[in-house]
Design a protein around this motif. Structure first.
Motif, mmCIF file in Angstrom:
data_model
loop_
_atom_site.group_PDB
_atom_site.id
_atom_site.type_symbol
_atom_site.label_atom_id
_atom_site.label_comp_id
_atom_site.label_asym_id
_atom_site.label_seq_id
_atom_site.Cartn_x
_atom_site.Cartn_y
_atom_site.Cartn_z
ATOM 1 N N THR A 95 -68.157 -23.302 8.428
ATOM 2 C CA THR A 95 -66.997 -22.554 7.964
ATOM 3 C C THR A 95 -67.411 -21.571 6.875
ATOM 4 O O THR A 95 -68.213 -21.908 6.007
ATOM 5 N N ARG A 102 -63.170 -21.810 2.299
ATOM 6 C CA ARG A 102 -63.553 -23.198 2.584
ATOM 7 C C ARG A 102 -65.007 -23.285 3.030
ATOM 8 O O ARG A 102 -65.376 -24.094 3.870
ATOM 9 N N ASP A 103 -65.827 -22.429 2.489
ATOM 10 C CA ASP A 103 -67.245 -22.344 2.843
ATOM 11 C C ASP A 103 -67.890 -23.725 2.816
ATOM 12 O O ASP A 103 -67.813 -24.447 1.831
ATOM 13 N N ALA A 107 -67.143 -26.314 4.769
ATOM 14 C CA ALA A 107 -66.325 -27.362 5.383
ATOM 15 C C ALA A 107 -66.572 -27.396 6.891
ATOM 16 O O ALA A 107 -67.130 -26.461 7.472
ATOM 17 N N ASP A 132 -58.409 -19.386 8.976
ATOM 18 C CA ASP A 132 -57.618 -20.608 9.038
ATOM 19 C C ASP A 132 -56.145 -20.250 8.882
ATOM 20 O O ASP A 132 -55.787 -19.085 8.707
ATOM 21 N N GLU A 152 -55.260 -18.264 5.557
ATOM 22 C CA GLU A 152 -56.131 -17.181 5.118
ATOM 23 C C GLU A 152 -55.841 -15.895 5.889
ATOM 24 O O GLU A 152 -55.287 -15.922 6.983
#
Length: 308
Positions: A72, A76-77, A79, A120, A123
């Motif tokens: 990801t 949310r880098d 995840a 997501d 976002e």
């Protein structure tokens, strides 16, 4: 933040026609293009494909054997790349759903997928985040990157990432967008030079009314009511250039796999993205529409190019 089409994408998947088939289904798009006739020669073995999208259902029975890696990007880098929208899962199935006597089968059912989640539920789509995902895919050694996402504006970072990928011999296939046929409006990153830009046709090989057109359009592919994988282990019909794009990606994977196997006797090499593009355009089938008088790209992808 770059203006994007996130709202349109979420509307696209809001009310999918969902079901779980009793037997393995070959979608009408595969049948219309004659893809099953190529599977005796190649199913995309050895081809790595990056899918930059909303993630994937990482445990879907039709995808679990296809996904090699995932990540990801954005807020949310790091995840897990679970798909909470459905768009990315649907795209993945069109490309590489496994031949397992259940669900559906993808265009290149033995290719491997590298999932880069960049969007997501909460976002907006960011060009610079897509750029990071492109670089990650290149680092993973993919052969093709599918981007079924559309931005109204690009960015320097995105354009530079596209250029780096092409220089690394990674082909990028991107959706033209769903802005209609009445104006020249190709979205990014499909608009960048070196990217294969894909529009949509219906069952009758007529241009989809929502498909973007313009002088950067390269190819058309089936994009109306395409049946594919969806989160929570189910299946759904979705429409748009987002669905047409993975058909081209899958066929490109078949072409690359076939040409690698038979490289010593191939008369049309596909060693670079430019050569692959030329090969796909040369084998595509032209169609005539009112829009084709003013714009380029009115050619339906033809998988027979994998044979040459």
């Amino acid at each position: 933040m770059t203006k994007d089409c996130s709202a349109t994408l979420r509307k696209l998947v809001k009310n999918p026609v969902a079901a779980v088939p009793a037997n393995e289904v070959v979608d009408w798009g595969l049948e219309a293009l004659g893809v099953p006739g190529l599977w005796s020669m190649t199913r995309g073995e050895g081809i790595k494909i990056g899918v930059i999208d909303t993630g994937a259902d990482l445990k879907h029975t039709d995808l679990v054997g296809a996904i090699a890696d995932s990540r990801t990007f954005g807020v949310r880098d790091g995840a897990e790349a679970w798909d909470h929208i459905g768009h990315g899962t649907h795209v993945c199935g069109i490309i590489a759903a496994r031949d397992n006597n259940q669900g559906i089968i993808g265009v290149a059912p033995r290719s491997k997928l590298y999932i880069a989640k960049v969007l997501d539920c909460e976002e907006d789509l960011d060009a610079d985040v897509i750029a990071e995902a492109i670089d990650w895919c290149v680092e993973k050694g993919v052969d093709i990157i599918n981007i079924s996402l559309a931005l109204y504006d690009g960015s320097d970072a995105l354009e530079e990432a596209v250029e780096r990928a092409v220089e690394a011999n990674v082909a990028i296939v991107a959706a033209a967008g769903n802005e209609g046929n009445y104006q020249d409006f190709i979205c990014y990153p499909a608009k960048y030079r070196g990217v294969l830009c894909v529009g949509s046709v219906d069952r009758n090989r007529k241009l989809s009314p929502t498909s973007s057109v313009g002088n950067r359009l390269d190819l058309l592919a089936p994009g109306e009511e395409i049946y594919s994988t969806f989160p929570l282990g189910i299946y759904a019909k979705l429409s748009g250039t987002s669905m047409a794009c993975p058909f081209v990606t899958g066929i490109a994977a078949l072409v690359l796999a076939r040409h690698r196997d038979y490289k010593p006797v191939s008369t049309t090499p596909c060693d670079t993205p430019a050569q692959l593009r030329e090969h796909l355009l040369a084998s595509a089938t032209p169609i005539k529409t009112a829009e084709s008088v003013n714009y380029t790209g009115f050619r339906v992808i033809n998988p027979d190019g994998a044979k040459a």
